[in-house]
Each structure stands twice: as C-alpha cells, then as structure tokens.
Design a protein around this motif. Structure first.
Motif, PDB file in Angstrom:
ATOM      1  N   MET A  48       0.836  -1.206   0.000  1.00  0.00           N
ATOM      2  CA  MET A  48       0.000   0.000   0.000  1.00  0.00           C
ATOM      3  C   MET A  48       0.866   1.250   0.000  1.00  0.00           C
ATOM      4  N   ALA A  49       0.743   2.014  -1.030  1.00  0.00           N
ATOM      5  CA  ALA A  49       1.703   3.072  -1.304  1.00  0.00           C
ATOM      6  C   ALA A  49       1.656   4.211  -0.289  1.00  0.00           C
ATOM      7  N   LEU A  50       0.486   4.501   0.278  1.00  0.00           N
ATOM      8  CA  LEU A  50       0.350   5.708   1.083  1.00  0.00           C
ATOM      9  C   LEU A  50       0.482   5.442   2.590  1.00  0.00           C
ATOM     10  N   VAL A  51       0.740   4.193   2.931  1.00  0.00           N
ATOM     11  CA  VAL A  51       1.009   3.852   4.336  1.00  0.00           C
ATOM     12  C   VAL A  51       2.314   3.069   4.363  1.00  0.00           C
ATOM     13  N   LEU A  52       3.189   3.402   5.304  1.00  0.00           N
ATOM     14  CA  LEU A  52       4.474   2.705   5.358  1.00  0.00           C
ATOM     15  C   LEU A  52       4.294   1.280   5.865  1.00  0.00           C
ATOM     16  N   ASN A  53       5.083   0.353   5.314  1.00  0.00           N
ATOM     17  CA  ASN A  53       5.075  -0.999   5.870  1.00  0.00           C
ATOM     18  C   ASN A  53       6.080  -1.073   7.023  1.00  0.00           C
ATOM     19  N   GLU A  54       6.108  -2.227   7.649  1.00  0.00           N
ATOM     20  CA  GLU A  54       6.918  -2.404   8.859  1.00  0.00           C
ATOM     21  C   GLU A  54       8.398  -2.110   8.594  1.00  0.00           C
ATOM     22  N   GLU A  55       8.915  -2.657   7.491  1.00  0.00           N
ATOM     23  CA  GLU A  55      10.336  -2.459   7.171  1.00  0.00           C
ATOM     24  C   GLU A  55      10.652  -0.991   6.922  1.00  0.00           C
ATOM     25  N   GLN A  56       9.717  -0.333   6.213  1.00  0.00           N
ATOM     26  CA  GLN A  56       9.945   1.087   5.913  1.00  0.00           C
ATOM     27  C   GLN A  56       9.932   1.926   7.181  1.00  0.00           C
ATOM     28  N   ARG A  57       9.010   1.572   8.099  1.00  0.00           N
ATOM     29  CA  ARG A  57       8.956   2.314   9.371  1.00  0.00           C
ATOM     30  C   ARG A  57      10.247   2.153  10.156  1.00  0.00           C
ATOM     31  N   LEU A  58      10.760   0.941  10.111  1.00  0.00           N
ATOM     32  CA  LEU A  58      11.998   0.646  10.829  1.00  0.00           C
ATOM     33  C   LEU A  58      13.154   1.467  10.258  1.00  0.00           C
ATOM     34  N   LEU A  59      13.223   1.498   8.922  1.00  0.00           N
ATOM     35  CA  LEU A  59      14.278   2.264   8.253  1.00  0.00           C
ATOM     36  C   LEU A  59      14.163   3.745   8.614  1.00  0.00           C
ATOM     37  N   GLN A  60      12.934   4.248   8.615  1.00  0.00           N
ATOM     38  CA  GLN A  60      12.701   5.648   8.946  1.00  0.00           C
ATOM     39  C   GLN A  60      13.161   5.959  10.376  1.00  0.00           C
ATOM     40  N   ASP A  61      12.816   5.074  11.300  1.00  0.00           N
ATOM     41  CA  ASP A  61      13.199   5.285  12.697  1.00  0.00           C
ATOM     42  C   ASP A  61      14.710   5.239  12.865  1.00  0.00           C
ATOM     43  N   THR A  62      15.342   4.269  12.188  1.00  0.00           N
ATOM     44  CA  THR A  62      16.804   4.159  12.268  1.00  0.00           C
ATOM     45  C   THR A  62      17.461   5.436  11.765  1.00  0.00           C
ATOM     46  N   ALA A  63      16.990   5.904  10.608  1.00  0.00           N
ATOM     47  CA  ALA A  63      17.571   7.108  10.014  1.00  0.00           C
ATOM     48  C   ALA A  63      17.373   8.299  10.939  1.00  0.00           C
ATOM     49  N   ARG A  64      16.180   8.405  11.507  1.00  0.00           N
ATOM     50  CA  ARG A  64      15.886   9.549  12.365  1.00  0.00           C
ATOM     51  C   ARG A  64      16.800   9.563  13.583  1.00  0.00           C
ATOM     52  N   ASP A  65      16.932   8.405  14.211  1.00  0.00           N
ATOM     53  CA  ASP A  65      17.765   8.315  15.410  1.00  0.00           C
ATOM     54  C   ASP A  65      19.230   8.581  15.086  1.00  0.00           C
ATOM     55  N   PHE A  66      19.705   7.955  14.008  1.00  0.00           N
ATOM     56  CA  PHE A  66      21.116   8.102  13.640  1.00  0.00           C
ATOM     57  C   PHE A  66      21.448   9.567  13.357  1.00  0.00           C
ATOM     58  N   LEU A  67      20.614  10.218  12.537  1.00  0.00           N
ATOM     59  CA  LEU A  67      20.911  11.590  12.127  1.00  0.00           C
ATOM     60  C   LEU A  67      20.785  12.557  13.304  1.00  0.00           C
ATOM     61  N   ALA A  68      19.797  12.325  14.164  1.00  0.00           N
ATOM     62  CA  ALA A  68      19.642  13.210  15.325  1.00  0.00           C
ATOM     63  C   ALA A  68      20.859  13.109  16.233  1.00  0.00           C
ATOM     64  N   GLU A  69      21.417  11.910  16.305  1.00  0.00           N
ATOM     65  CA  GLU A  69      22.566  11.661  17.174  1.00  0.00           C
ATOM     66  C   GLU A  69      23.872  12.154  16.539  1.00  0.00           C
ATOM     67  N   ARG A  70      24.065  11.796  15.260  1.00  0.00           N
ATOM     68  CA  ARG A  70      25.374  12.017  14.626  1.00  0.00           C
ATOM     69  C   ARG A  70      25.459  13.280  13.777  1.00  0.00           C
ATOM     70  N   ALA A  71      24.336  13.766  13.281  1.00  0.00           N
ATOM     71  CA  ALA A  71      24.407  14.910  12.360  1.00  0.00           C
ATOM     72  C   ALA A  71      23.270  15.890  12.579  1.00  0.00           C
ATOM     73  N   PRO A  72      23.124  16.414  13.785  1.00  0.00           N
ATOM     74  CA  PRO A  72      22.058  17.396  14.016  1.00  0.00           C
ATOM     75  C   PRO A  72      22.386  18.726  13.330  1.00  0.00           C
ATOM     76  N   VAL A  73      21.474  19.676  13.403  1.00  0.00           N
ATOM     77  CA  VAL A  73      21.703  20.983  12.770  1.00  0.00           C
ATOM     78  C   VAL A  73      22.996  21.610  13.284  1.00  0.00           C
ATOM     79  N   GLU A  74      23.309  21.327  14.546  1.00  0.00           N
ATOM     80  CA  GLU A  74      24.538  21.858  15.141  1.00  0.00           C
ATOM     81  C   GLU A  74      25.779  21.468  14.318  1.00  0.00           C
ATOM     82  N   ALA A  75      25.755  20.270  13.712  1.00  0.00           N
ATOM     83  CA  ALA A  75      26.895  19.822  12.901  1.00  0.00           C
ATOM     84  C   ALA A  75      27.062  20.705  11.668  1.00  0.00           C
ATOM     85  N   LEU A  76      25.940  21.110  11.077  1.00  0.00           N
ATOM     86  CA  LEU A  76      26.005  21.998   9.902  1.00  0.00           C
ATOM     87  C   LEU A  76      26.564  23.356  10.314  1.00  0.00           C
TER      88      LEU A  76
END
Lengths: 395, 379
Positions: B1-29
């Motif tokens: 279903m294109a307009l709702v994320l599946n489980e794997e996609q949600r997981l990827l999104q969460d991983t990316a969010r956590d990683f970037l918030a930790e390693r590359a926040p706006v402060e890094a820019l």
C-alpha cells in the motif's frame, strides 16, 4: 489480495448484469431516490436498480447483514464504490439515514432501536433529517435551547431547529435536545429520535441565495416523544453528536466527487471557454489559477486515499481531521474558477441565452458558499485541528 | 500500500531519524559553516551512512545494492531534511547512481555503482548554465575529437561540485539551444585537465560550485548511454531528484513546524501562552492541512518511481511544486511566530529558512513545475 481481485471481478460482472443502462449516468436532482413515505421513483429502471441493490444489502454496503446491510469489509466496500464509479452507476438510495444516523445507531443504539430503524433505513422505507442547529446556535452548537422535559412516561419537546435539510420530505428527525438545563453546555444534551408525524411538529422551507430551498426550519410545539426514542444515555448526547459530525464532515468532503449535479470539470470548461496559444491557455493568470486548483485537488484525492489505506492498516494520523476543511475550501475555489473561466456566460440566473450547465454552474457556485459553513464552519474546523492535531492550549 | 508505510519502511525511517539526530544534528552543519570546512561535509559520517546502506538502498543486488526501492531512500532523505544534514546522499546516491543505473552500459554499472554504494566514489551533476533551472538550454558542447570528444562550456549551481570525485556533465552534441534532442551525458574525473572549479558559498551553507570546461578531453567510454540521445535518461534522473528533494523538503517543513508549535506552547505574552491566540492557531492549523496533503503527495511520488514510472513526470512536478510552496510558507511562518529570536543566528530556525530557499531552486522552482504540470495535462 487475490480474494479482493476475485471480489472485484464478481462485482463487476454483477453490476454489468444488474445495473440498467439508464442508471449509468449522473442523476439530476429530480432523478435521485431518497426513499421514505413520500419517496417516488423517477422511472421503472430506478426502482429496479434500487431493489436489486437493496436485496444485496448494498444500499448500506458496510452494515451488518443481520440488519439488512451488505456485510462488506472496508476494502470490499471501496471496490464496490470504484466499480460503480467505473460505469457511472447511480447511488441507488440517497439517505441521511445511511450516511449519518445509521452509523451512530449501530454504535450507540440499543437492540430494539436497531431492529426498529436500521432495516427501515437500508430498505429506504423511512427518510431521516437532522435537527442540530438552532436559530440562536450556529457554530456554537452546544448552546442549543430546544428542551425535552421528562414527563414520566414521555418527553415533552419544545423549540425549533434550523437548516434541517429536506425536513418537509422526511419521516423522522434525529435531534439534539437539552434535557438538563442546569448542567454545563455540553453535559445536559441528549440524542432523541422524533417521528415527524407527531402532533405539534411543523416545517417551513427557507429560500437561499442560490434560489434553492432544500433547507427548512422545523418547529416543536409540545411534542410528546416516547422515552424509548432516547439514544444512548440521558445527557450523553453530545458524544454521539460528535461521532456523527465526523460522518457528516466526511460526507461533505466527499461531495465534490459524489455530487449528483457535477459541475463541468474546470479543465474541460477551459477548453470550451478559453483561447489557447501553442497548446497553452493564453491567459497566464487563469492558467496559473487552474493548475493551482488541479494540483490541490490531486493532493486532496491522494490524501483521501491515504485515509482509506490508514483505516485498513489501523494507522492513525491527522489526515481525516483536515479533509472537511481542505475539501470544502477547494470546492469554493473550483466554483470561483469556473465563473472566471466562463466570464459572463457563467453569470446566467435562469431562462434563455444560457445552457443548462452554465445555469447549473452559477447555482452550484452560490451553493458552494454554504459548504464551508454547514457541518462546522471552516473556522471551527481550524479550531478543531489546532486543538486535536496540534494540541495547542485553549484560551 | 503506497500511502502507508510498511513495517520495514517504518523501521528504516526510525533508524535514520535516530542516527541523524545523534550524529548529524543541525549543530553539525553550523560547525561546518563556522569552520569554513574545505570538504563541506564530514567524510567519516558519510562512510557510516554508506555502511548503513543508505547509498545502496535503490540499487540492484548485483551491484552491491539492497533493492529496497526508491521509497526507502526517500524516507531516509526526508529524515535528513529534519537535521539539514550535509552529505553526498542527494548528489551521489540519487542523481549520480540513477544516471548510471538508468543510462549506463553494463560495464559502467559494474565499474561505478558498487563504488558509489560503498561511499568510495562521489558524483555531482553539472547541469545548470543559468540562474534558473532550464534543463534543455544547454550550450556546453561535446564535439568528436579523435577516438573521443572535447568538452567546452561552463556550469553553475553544481551541487557537491567542488567535492565530488566524478562530474556527470550534461552537454550538447547537436541541435538547437533549447532542444531536448542532441544532449549527451558524460562522466569524468573532477581533476581532469581543463576543468576549473570555483566553490560558491550559498545561503544554506551546503556545497555548490561553478565549473568551467576548457578543451577537456573526454574518452569515448565516458559517455553515459548514447551521445546525443541522453534526454529520456536525463529527464528520469531529474524527476527522481525532484521527488527526493521534495522528500527532503517535507522533512524540513515538518521539523521547522514542530519546533514552532512547541514554541507556541511555551512562549507567554500578555499573560497567556501565545498558542492560545486564535490568530496563530488558525495559521498553524492551515499549515497542518497543507502538511497532510503534502505528505500524501510525497508518499505517492516516491512509490511511482518504482511502481508506475509512466506517472513520474506528473507526480514529480506535483511534488516539487507543492513542497516548494509548503517549505516557503512554513519557514516564513516559523520565523514570524518565533518573534525576535526567530531572526537571530543563534536559533536554528534560520538554517531551515535558508535551506528551504536553496532547495526551492534545485531542479525547478514553483513556476517551472506549475508550467510543466499544466503542459503535461494539455493546457
């Protein structure tokens, strides 16, 4: 998925075999069947089509079969809708009972009420109207004053309701009434079903700027209502009303795609009424306005689909909250755009010199102004989004 | 279903969010900006991002990819919009990898895709020649010379142009200035003789460059696809880029809006939280409406890349136009609703405002995409 595809091909075949050719086009207002004691069919085909759909419970596809509904799940219901749309099949039964009251009764009504009313709605025997707004309470719905006094074996109802759509053609009305005048606004309200044939009920139509008078004012003068007509608990009608408003807002937001008197799509009107140069609309402002509208409509349609998918996947988002506002505001934009595209040809009020669709365009333009007022004004919608989606502090 | 994320996609999104918030926040820019960093991004961070597989999400397994689909990459890029993370993700993993995947020969794919996926090679698309996105108005020439070609011309607004290892250059082999016929795509090392690069410092503190090509020798095998027939590949690459940029802008808009709504709930004036004022509530609610609509548009655009590519041109223009408008509105309102501190450099909202303006110009402004959408619809 495979089951759904099988279902789709069965539906397609059934519609092919059972939907009369004359019922495969948009229904003019006088061709719509609204049921009820005064209801009549515009043609023998309309009767046939209604009866065939009713037998399958497909006048209310998602309701339980135990009460005459179709028993379909949301995905199946969507497929039925898509397949009907594919061949332009008419809605067999237009009904506030199906769109609004039924869902609330199924959730809050007792068994006797479901037995008495649900099947009659599915079968189109009883036509319902809604009694919420009052002359003194518009957007501030909870300030309503119509009173229902407990007289022991019945309630005695006094007051009046306004914007009661088609009350003059309806058999029953579902009402919000004040049952505890001492309680805070929302806490003394109950949800009551009233037979319009009761002594003391009278109805007056209201003429609008569009020239139509589908709305009425309904008066209650010492009307006796049996106590078993109370839905849910005494003084708890507000939560039922809120649940129902969700259905109404969904309905309003869908009206653009479901409207029986569909306006000419603006892209079609543009080809008829505007000069083109090199394949582009020559008037740059109108072209820009048109593309803005078209893009907004595509975004709204996608969001509409998203709400379906989220519902099936049991995912919650703020998308359903914004649909009424986005949908009705876009309808107003569409009507203004059509007038701009048609120029003076879009301003005909009646009579000779204008095509039927030009006359319709103007009437629908006037009617579109009510869409951001009825069912909760756009301003109230924004209040709701601010409170429920954004959790902003209330003053 | 294109307009709702599946489980794997949600997981990827969460991983990316956590990683970037930790390693590359706006402060890094901010640090990269204030240090006037030569590279403009953190190469160690980019290696980590590649180890997480982000540069290989869309690539086939045969070339070291994850075959997770374009939607997956879009979700990661959306999250990078929340943190304004500077990295080669857009220029290399979206534009460079797509060009080679869609237009390259088998040998080119084998040579470049695994290297891009691993973060060993970065690319930049040298396309624009004027200050507005006009992908067909190409004056840079590619003329046959010996066994290969000679490249002459100049480019501007080349994202990652001063840091990328390889430049993907759009040049004209034949045809009129504004014709889509006769365009070519070539891939050559940035340090080739005759290439001069001028780094430009832009509002968003991210990488961009002006590049001149003077009598640059281009070997025949550097041409991606067929010389003079690059338009279909180029258009598909640009549309993927537009959808990816729309996803970044969605993340940017959500983050700046969420920060603003949080501020409305803490700032007091006249003895009340300013979020209780209806004037502000209605403006915030209208943004929420547009955000919901744009969310649907981006999800649909991401899914058509893989599933209904015939709809990609229309959806890419819809997404870029809508997100341009959203990002502009949200960042302007974010500054206004923050009041005085909104115009200070100390508050990070200004970084979102500036990135939005650059993102709005990347691969087409609002007018460009409204015009394209209307033309695709036949009016």
């Amino acid at each position: 998925m495979e089951q759904l595809e099988t279902f789709r091909s069965e539906v397609r075949q059934w519609l092919e075999d059972n939907c009369p050719q004359s019922q495969r086009s948009l229904a003019a207002p006088e061709e719509q069947y609204w049921g009820g004691r005064q209801g009549s069919f515009a043609s023998e085909d309309a009767r046939l089509w209604f009866e065939r759909m009713r037998e399958r419970g497909w006048t209310a596809p998602e309701w339980p079969t135990a009460y005459g509904g179709g028993g379909l799940n949301p995905q199946q219901a969507r497929i039925l809708k898509e397949e009907m749309k594919r061949i332009n099949a008419r809605t067999p039964l237009y009904s506030l009972g199906i769109w609004m009251l039924g869902p609330a009764l199924l959730e809050y009504g007792n068994e006797a009420q479901k037995q008495q009313h649900i099947r009659a709605i599915v079968n189109g025997e009883i036509r319902w109207c809604q009694g919420y707004s009052e002359p003194g309470s518009g957007s501030d719905l909870a300030s309503l004053q119509t009173r229902a006094e407990d007289m022991g074996d019945h309630y005695l109802v006094n007051g009046s309701k306004i914007w009661t759509t088609s009350a003059d053609k309806s058999d029953w009305i579902f009402c919000l009434v004040r049952t505890d005048p001492a309680a805070k606004k929302q806490e003394g309200i109950s949800f009551l079903l009233i037979d319009m044939a009761s002594p003391g009920v009278s109805v007056t139509p209201i003429e609008l700027i569009s020239g139509e008078s589908e709305f009425c004012q309904t008066f209650f003068d010492n009307v006796k209502v049996p106590k078993e007509n109370l839905v849910g608990e005494l003084n708890k009608g507000w939560s039922i009303a809120k649940a129902l408003l969700v259905h109404e807002r969904k309905l309003m937001s869908e009206m653009g795609s479901d409207s029986p008197r569909e306006q000419v799509p603006p892209t079609v009107a543009a080809r008829e009424y505007l000069p083109f140069e090199d394949g582009k609309i020559a008037d740059a402002q109108l072209r820009s306005d048109l593309v803005d509208y078209e893009m907004q409509m595509q975004a709204i349609a996608l969001t509409h689909f998203r709400t379906f998918e989220e519902r099936a996947a049991k995912v919650h988002s703020a998308a359903p909250l914004v649909m009424k506002y986005a949908g009705t505001e876009a309808e107003k934009v569409k009507s203004e755009l059509l007038l701009a595209i048609m120029g003076s040809r879009g301003l005909g009020w009646e009579g000779e010199g204008f095509s039927a669709s030009e006359l319709d365009t103007l009437r629908l333009w006037a009617m579109s102004k009510a869409m951001t007022i009825a069912g909760g004004t756009s301003e109230v919608q924004l209040n709701v989004i601010a409170k429920n989606a954004l959790q902003l502090p209330q003053s | 279903m294109a307009l709702v994320l599946n489980e794997e996609q949600r997981l990827l999104q969460d991983t990316a969010r956590d990683f970037l918030a930790e390693r590359a926040p706006v402060e890094a820019l901010r640090k990269l900006r204030d240090a006037r960093d030569d590279t403009g991004y953190d190469p160690a961070l980019w290696r980590e991002m590649c180890e997480l597989g982000w540069a290989s999400i869309t690539l086939p397994e045969a070339y070291g990819g994850l075959e997770f689909g374009f939607a997956g990459l879009g979700l990661v890029i959306e999250q990078s919009g929340r943190t304004l993370t500077a990295s080669p993700l857009f220029a290399s993993a979206v534009l460079g990898a797509s060009a080679i995947l869609l237009g390259g020969s088998e040998q080119q794919k084998e040579q470049w895709l695994p290297a891009i996926a691993a973060g060993e090679v970065t690319t930049a698309l040298a396309l624009e020649e004027s200050h507005h996105h006009r992908p067909q108005q190409i004056d840079t020439t590619l003329t046959p010379a010996g066994d290969g070609y000679t490249l002459n011309g100049s480019k501007c607004f080349v994202l990652d142009g001063h840091s990328a290892d390889q430049l993907l250059v759009v040049a004209r082999s034949s045809g009129e200035r504004d014709s889509r016929d006769g365009l070519s795509l070539v891939l050559l090392p940035r340090d080739s003789a005759g290439v001069s690069v001028q780094r430009t410092i832009m509002a968003d503190s991210r990488n961009a460059a002006n590049i001149r090509f003077e009598q640059v020798n281009v070997p025949a095998e550097a041409v991606i696809g067929e010389a003079g027939a690059a338009w279909p590949v180029l258009e598909a690459v640009l549309d993927r880029g537009r959808v990816a940029m729309a996803a970044e802008m969605l993340g940017l808009a959500k983050e700046s809006f969420e920060r603003t709504v949080a501020y409305l709930k803490e700032r007091k004036q006249f003895g009340a939280l300013i979020g209780s004022f209806q004037a502000l509530q209605h403006r915030a609610a209208q943004i929420q409406v547009e955000l919901e609509l744009c969310q649907s548009v981006v999800l649909q655009a991401l899914s058509v890349v893989d599933e209904q590519p015939e709809q990609l041109p229309l959806m890419a223009s819809l997404a870029k136009a809508k997100l341009n408008e959203l990002a502009k509105r949200v960042t302007n309102e974010a500054v206004q609703m923050h009041g005085g501190i909104g115009v200070t450099d100390e508050l990070e909202i200004g970084f979102f405002l500036k990135r939005a303006r650059v993102a709005m110009q990347i691969l087409g402004d609002t007018g460009f995409h409204k015009d394209r959408y209307a033309s695709l619809c036949g009016y």
